[in-house]
Scaffold this active site. Structure first.
Site, PDB file in Angstrom:
ATOM      1  N   VAL A 172       0.840  -1.187   0.000  1.00 17.69           N
ATOM      2  CA  VAL A 172       0.000   0.000   0.000  1.00 17.69           C
ATOM      3  C   VAL A 172       0.882   1.246   0.000  1.00 17.69           C
ATOM      4  CG1 VAL A 172      -1.634   1.357   1.387  1.00 17.69           C
ATOM      5  CG2 VAL A 172      -1.969  -1.110   1.093  1.00 17.69           C
TER       6      VAL A 172
ATOM      7  N   HIS B 138      10.047  -5.555  20.806  1.00 18.82           N
ATOM      8  CA  HIS B 138       8.727  -5.153  21.291  1.00 18.82           C
ATOM      9  C   HIS B 138       8.474  -3.670  21.002  1.00 18.82           C
ATOM     10  CE1 HIS B 138       8.835  -8.532  24.616  1.00 18.82           C
ATOM     11  NE2 HIS B 138       8.644  -9.026  23.391  1.00 18.82           N
TER      12      HIS B 138
ATOM     13  N   HIS C  82       4.922  -9.426  27.042  1.00 15.74           N
ATOM     14  CA  HIS C  82       5.406  -9.800  25.727  1.00 15.74           C
ATOM     15  C   HIS C  82       4.252  -9.510  24.789  1.00 15.74           C
ATOM     16  CE1 HIS C  82       9.045 -12.473  26.905  1.00 15.74           C
ATOM     17  NE2 HIS C  82       8.790 -11.589  27.849  1.00 15.74           N
TER      18      HIS C  82
END
Length: 547
Positions: A218, A487, A525
């Protein structure tokens, strides 16, 4: 024409597409993913082979800008480029985190839906908990994501009792539920491996009935003069249009979602003008507030490797060892409040005792011991995988350092510029020093530690550092050895980029659903909270747009 277009077929995008179709089969849903379908790809099914997917065709292979506080080094950041996203490449840890974190989030944005109690139904909806006798107020038993603890798989590693005794020297309790919102203590590691196999999001959240476009990029979201979303433009120039009242959901992750927003003219006006992008909405916080968890590995030579205690020894084998990682326990720890307060004040000036990072106590550290060595070359070490050595890890859970994601160019195929700004605050340095000293104390100064380990493997030119090491000495080791746990979050933060219903400010029909909406770090997590965020997003979208 589509009712819903989802940009990003990772973990969150897959959940949203699957659940929307399941709940409202009449909706026309298009899911667009830049990467391939990973079905049948080598190393995907076996979670123990996750590291072999790094630098593969399923990895964006991101590198950060040189990190000023980590010896000026650029840090590798894995990013899954695949249908299923992070569920294809992660290590499977299933850790919700601390209720305090979510409650702090909800207070900040003034929306109880994002408190722990507000998200709890969605944690439960996603989960098939391994213990049918567990507390039903906390756990789900009919969800698609199968979880398993070390004990529930029948793994019995030879160092289990010794490791529990070692960590118990930190005066932390042995708890039996890592995922009840009160995780401080020592508990079995919980993973979302199913009988030792990886569960990727599309296998748990089926996409039959959804139009899925893989290997499709995109370029931008299309908006009319009223800033109402009308569709998306692909990098080929093709457009996919929305039906009236339809929704575009960007779920491209904490690095790519802000890139899509900025290429669509939504972001900081000054930065957009530098790239010649016409301004649609001046939203300067897009791409800001990047936060990530920093970790450090340490390596230890076992005193009695002849007993077959770690991977690499021919004696390290047993029933069900392959059904999870070579770890027994996850340790989640607070740290003393007064020195922490002093560190926060060095960053922010005077704070009260009820400061959010003091009031709890909060889960500031995560630690574990792995019965294997890996990644040693990153510290200039060469340690053979022969069962004679193991690894400890500690991670700062609630960092206050903030970075950014910005545009490198107007080409959607180019990587954005990623600057996590790791280890930039005195608070973060204090927490990581505490983690270092806690590990040094239990290993160097307890009978359990001395009996388990012969010595530490130290990087060339660095001495062994005990509990009496200076802050400067510990900082030097962390600056050299610090790395990400992969993360990243916060770059489309709730409260500054999206509202409590995940709608992008200043637009109509545009939402973000991924880890980027998490405004502050969670001691988690992130796959577990992202599944829950996506599950709640489905309810919100249906209630507000397709009742």
């Amino acid at each position: 024409m589509a009712d819903v277009i989802i940009v990003g077929g990772g973990l969150a995008g897959t959940v949203v597409a699957s659940r929307l179709h399941q709940r409202k089969p009449a909706l026309t849903i298009v899911l667009i993913e830049a990467g391939p379908d990973p079905t049948g790809h080598a190393h995907v099914d076996n979670p123990a082979e996750a590291s072999l997917l790094h630098f593969s065709d399923l990895d964006y292979q991101y590198f950060t800008t040189p990190q000023q506080n980590l010896d000026g080094k650029s840090k590798y950041n894995c990013g899954a480029k695949s249908l299923g996203g992070g569920s294809v490449i992660n290590n499977g840890g299933w850790i919700r985190g601390d209720a305090h974190d979510y409650d702090d989030w909800a207070r900040d944005v003034g929306d109880a839906r994002w408190s722990y109690e507000g998200l709890l139904p969605y944690f439960k909806r996603s989960e098939k908990h391994f213990d049918s006798g567990a507390e039903p107020l906390q756990h789900g038993f009919d969800g698609p994501v199968h979880t398993a603890s070390v004990s529930s798989t029948g793994r019995r590693y030879p160092l289990r009792d010794t490791t529990l005794n070692l960590w118990s020297q930190l005066d932390l309790p042995h708890i039996h539920d890592l995922n009840d919102g009160r995780p401080q203590g020592i508990s079995d590691l919980v993973e979302n491996w199913r009988d030792g196999k990886r569960q990727i999001a599309p296998s748990m959240y089926p996409l039959e009935g959804v139009r899925v476009l893989t290997e499709t990029l995109v370029r931008r979201v299309i908006m009319d003069e009223k800033k109402t979303t009308t569709g998306v433009e692909l990098d080929t120039g093709e457009t996919i249009n929305l039906k009236e009242g339809g929704q575009v959901v960007i779920s491209a992750g904490a690095y790519r979602t802000p890139q899509v927003l900025m290429l669509s003219g939504i972001g900081d006006a000054t930065q957009l003008s530098q790239h010649g992008i016409p301004l649609t909405v001046d939203l300067p916080h897009v791409g800001q507030n990047l936060h990530d968890h920093l970790m450090v590995h340490r390596y230890w030579k076992l005193r009695h490797p002849e007993k077959g205690l770690a991977i690499g020894s021919p004696l390290f084998s047993g029933p069900n060892y392959g059904k999870g990682g070579p770890i027994d326990f996850l340790v989640r720890a607070p740290i003393p409040a007064e020195p922490l307060k002093a560190a926060i004040e060095r960053d922010d000036g005077p704070v009260s005792d009820d400061h959010p990072l003091l009031n709890g106590p909060r889960t500031h550290l995560e630690m574990l011991l792995l019965y294997v060595v890996f990644g040693t070359e990153d510290q200039g070490l060469t340690i053979p995988l022969d069962g004679r050595s193991v690894t400890t890890m500690f991670m700062g859970c609630l960092p206050t350092s903030r970075g950014s994601v910005t545009l490198a160019s107007t080409d959607p195929a180019d990587h954005p510029v990623i600057d996590p700004n790791y280890y930039a605050t005195e608070m973060d340095r204090h927490v990581m020093r505490e983690g270092w000293r806690m590990q040094s104390r239990v290993i160097f100064e307890t009978q359990e530690g001395r009996e388990m380990f012969e010595r530490e493997h130290t990087p060339p030119g660095f001495p062994v550092l005990g509990t009496d090491a200076s802050d400067e000495q510990i900082d030097a080791r962390i600056r050299m050895a610090g790395s990400t746990v992969y993360h990243p979050a916060g770059t489309s933060a709730m409260g500054s980029v999206v509202d409590g219903s995940l709608r992008v400010f200043g637009t109509q029909g545009l939402r973000v659903v991924d880890a980027g909406v998490i405004p502050k770090p969670l001691a988690a997590h992130y796959q577990a909270p992202v599944y829950a965020i996506a599950e709640q997003a489905v309810d919100i979208i249906l209630d507000e747009c397709f009742p």
